[in-house]
Design an enzyme around this catalytic site. Structure first.
Site, mmCIF file in Angstrom:
data_model
loop_
_atom_site.group_PDB
_atom_site.id
_atom_site.type_symbol
_atom_site.label_atom_id
_atom_site.label_comp_id
_atom_site.label_asym_id
_atom_site.label_seq_id
_atom_site.Cartn_x
_atom_site.Cartn_y
_atom_site.Cartn_z
ATOM 1 N N GLN A 140 46.864 42.469 32.480
ATOM 2 C CA GLN A 140 46.048 42.183 31.309
ATOM 3 C C GLN A 140 44.588 41.900 31.681
ATOM 4 O OE1 GLN A 140 46.469 43.064 27.954
ATOM 5 N NE2 GLN A 140 48.488 42.250 28.389
ATOM 6 N N HIS A 160 54.515 37.022 31.303
ATOM 7 C CA HIS A 160 55.210 38.152 30.697
ATOM 8 C C HIS A 160 56.564 38.259 31.402
ATOM 9 C CE1 HIS A 160 56.076 42.405 29.890
ATOM 10 N NE2 HIS A 160 55.124 42.395 28.983
ATOM 11 N N ASP A 215 49.686 38.865 38.552
ATOM 12 C CA ASP A 215 49.985 39.930 37.595
ATOM 13 C C ASP A 215 48.669 40.276 36.888
ATOM 14 O OD1 ASP A 215 50.487 41.357 35.293
ATOM 15 O OD2 ASP A 215 52.119 40.087 34.589
ATOM 16 N N LYS A 224 47.422 50.402 30.426
ATOM 17 C CA LYS A 224 46.630 49.435 29.672
ATOM 18 C C LYS A 224 45.130 49.630 29.924
ATOM 19 C CE LYS A 224 50.075 45.711 29.763
ATOM 20 N NZ LYS A 224 50.770 45.840 28.486
ATOM 21 N N CYS A 257 57.177 39.895 24.851
ATOM 22 C CA CYS A 257 57.823 39.819 26.169
ATOM 23 C C CYS A 257 57.486 38.513 26.862
ATOM 24 C CB CYS A 257 57.439 40.995 27.054
ATOM 25 S SG CYS A 257 57.956 42.566 26.391
#
Lengths: 149, 406
Positions: B198, B118, B195, B221, B361
């Site tokens: 997600q 991303h 990261d 999220k 993104c």
């Protein structure tokens, strides 16, 4: 006009059977226009005879609204002089932003006036104005549009 | 333990009309319990935390620090001080890039990322590489979206100082082998940044088991309010790092020309903190625990399978990433021949189906797979089989609207 009706009656014809798509090899002005949020990416080509737009075309890719809008735009600006074309771009963008609503101004856009309902679709405004914005930039800042040739 | 349908009742927005919300990878919805927790904070103990010497401020401090402990426990941090509250994953990763990257990456060094990142896990590293004269190296996935052992072992070298990898791709939905990559990165003397935006909403995360030196997540999220996120950092690393932002609440002692900084984590939390939403994040974590990751995964797998089976029946649809529905983490990215994803999304919106369209993104990945733009349907545990049926039915009618046959 509802979205689906807009596609069926106006947009699809120009998107699927464009009349002004292509590249002008010996264009006087060439400018790329990008809509970063959508990824619409067009290049506009123009040949001038003095101040008059003698030929124009576009290529690139993008959503149906962006492609149909630029295809209609080319129809409208052929044979016009620079000043008239810039004025039309102002009218079109004003219409899409909902700032110009009087019929007389909008009638000047001829077929492109059919996109007026995009004014009620905020997510698609940038798609509809991409071609017109690029054309305005090209004519107001020809120095930018000559570097790309 | 309620059924998933009982949990769905907690989400007012999902019960407010006939919208099918399939853009959960962009942001989830929030249950009443989370909204109530935030409201309750402001109703009962609101004051500026960490400063006041009166009951409300101490109550606010306690609520805020309890939230920190909840996050620490949830992702397996060894101590609460390793959790820094931020606005979101983007801010967390920028903090690492500025406070660690700028100081520890030098000319000739390399930073390794994947082409799937991303933008939030790419642009901060582009910035560090440009400013410090380092090189950005990209790991590329195979056709199934997998970063192979050969790929990362050939690109992570003695020159590598930082390896930054998304735990789960927001486009392919694939879970990257972060544990294996971290192990190899450490063997080469590099640190591992993960990261987790997600992954955290969908799977049990243990930052120590993964071997992450830094791990970033976004509350929004995973059922929490927008504007609250967290960064996990290994204690020894955080201790040596300079502050990211400076100002109030992050100091120890200040003179006209100099200052000493507070201990971690407060050193990295300049200004009045977002205690209300941190409390919301803690409530979201409790909610997720009450649902249970086993149930969450079971439902996501069931729905992803139905979506991919349905899409396979439409010959003009191309699905990206793995052919195995179990490797999608609820995310299915696809294109429709002859129809731009934006038109698809607009037409579906007319039918009250919400999916994402665009570059997600992740423009370098779009370039890598040769798509200017794609559509993405992403589910969470509160979505239903009926919603999948509606989505597939409406999707199958899009091409007709766009002028392809009747």
């Amino acid at each position: 006009m509802e979205l689906k009706q807009l596609y069926r009656e106006i947009v699809n014809e120009h998107n699927l059977h464009p009349v002004n798509r292509g590249k002008i090899e010996d264009a006087d002005l060439v400018l790329r226009g990008v809509n970063p949020s959508c990824g619409d990416d067009i290049t506009l080509y123009m040949k001038l005879d003095g101040d008059v737009i003698k030929a124009a075309s576009y290529d690139g890719s993008g959503c149906a609204i962006s492609q149909a809008s630029v295809d209609m735009m080319v129809d409208q600006i052929l044979g016009k002089n620079k000043e008239e074309a810039i004025k039309l771009a102002g009218t079109f963008m004003g219409m899409i932003k909902g700032e110009i609503t009087d019929e007389e101004s909008i009638e000047a856009l001829d077929e492109a006036a059919a996109l007026q309902d995009v004014a009620h679709m905020p997510a698609r405004v940038k798609c509809a104005v991409l071609g017109w914005h690029t054309m305005q930039e090209m004519l107001e800042h020809p120095e930018k549009a000559q570097e790309n040739k | 333990m309620g059924s998933l349908q009982d949990f769905r009742k907690d989400f007012d927005i999902l019960n407010s009309g006939d919208y099918v919300y399939f853009d959960n990878a962009a942001t989830s919805q929030r249950p009443r319990q989370v909204l109530d927790a935030v409201t309750n904070f402001y109703k009962t103990t609101n004051a500026n935390p960490l400063r006041g010497l009166y009951d409300w401020s101490m109550g606010a401090t306690e609520a805020y620090e309890n939230a920190r402990s909840t996050v620490a426990d949830f992702i397996g941090a060894s101590r609460a001080e390793e959790i820094i509250f931020t606005r979101n994953t983007t801010e967390s990763l920028n903090l690492v890039a500025y406070s660690y990257g700028m100081e520890n990456v030098h000319e000739g060094d390399e930073i390794v990322v994947t082409v799937m990142e991303h933008h939030s896990n790419l642009l901060p590293w582009q910035m560090v590489a440009k400013k410090n004269g380092a090189k950005l190296v990209f790991l590329e996935p195979d056709e199934e979206g997998v970063i192979t052992k050969e790929e990362y072992e050939s690109k992570i070298t003695d020159k590598t100082k930082i390896v930054a990898v998304g735990h789960v791709s927001n486009v392919f939905g694939i879970t990257n082998p972060v544990k294996e990559i971290a192990e190899y990165a450490h063997s080469k003397g590099a640190i591992m940044v993960v990261d987790g935006a997600q992954s955290t909403p969908h799977m049990s995360v243990d930052v120590q088991a993964i071997g992450a030196d830094f791990f970033a997540l976004s509350g929004h999220k995973m059922l929490a309010p927008m504007g609250i996120g967290a960064l996990y950092g290994r204690y020894e690393l955080l201790e040596k790092m300079q502050p990211f932002l400076t100002g109030g609440e992050m100091i120890e002692y200040v003179t006209r020309t100099d200052a000493t900084y507070a201990e971690i984590p407060h050193k990295f939390e300049a200004g009045t903190v977002n205690a209300g939403d941190a409390v919301g994040l803690a409530a979201a974590i409790e909610y997720i625990k009450s649902v249970g990751f086993d149930k969450i995964e079971e439902q996501e797998l069931k729905l992803t399978k139905l979506i991919m089976e349905g899409l396979a029946k439409l010959p003009y649809i191309k699905v990206y990433g793995s052919k195995d529905y179990r490797k999608h983490c609820g995310i299915v990215t696809f294109t429709m021949e002859g129809v731009h994803p934006h038109d698809m999304s607009s037409v579906l919106n007319d039918d009250h189906v919400c999916i994402r369209a665009g570059h997600h993104c992740a423009q370098p990945l779009m370039q890598f797979i040769g798509a200017g733009s794609t559509a993405r349907a992403s589910v969470y545990f509160y979505n239903t089989e009926e919603e999948v049926a509606v989505f597939l039915d409406k999707l199958s009618k899009v091409r007709e609207v766009m002028g392809y046959g009747a």
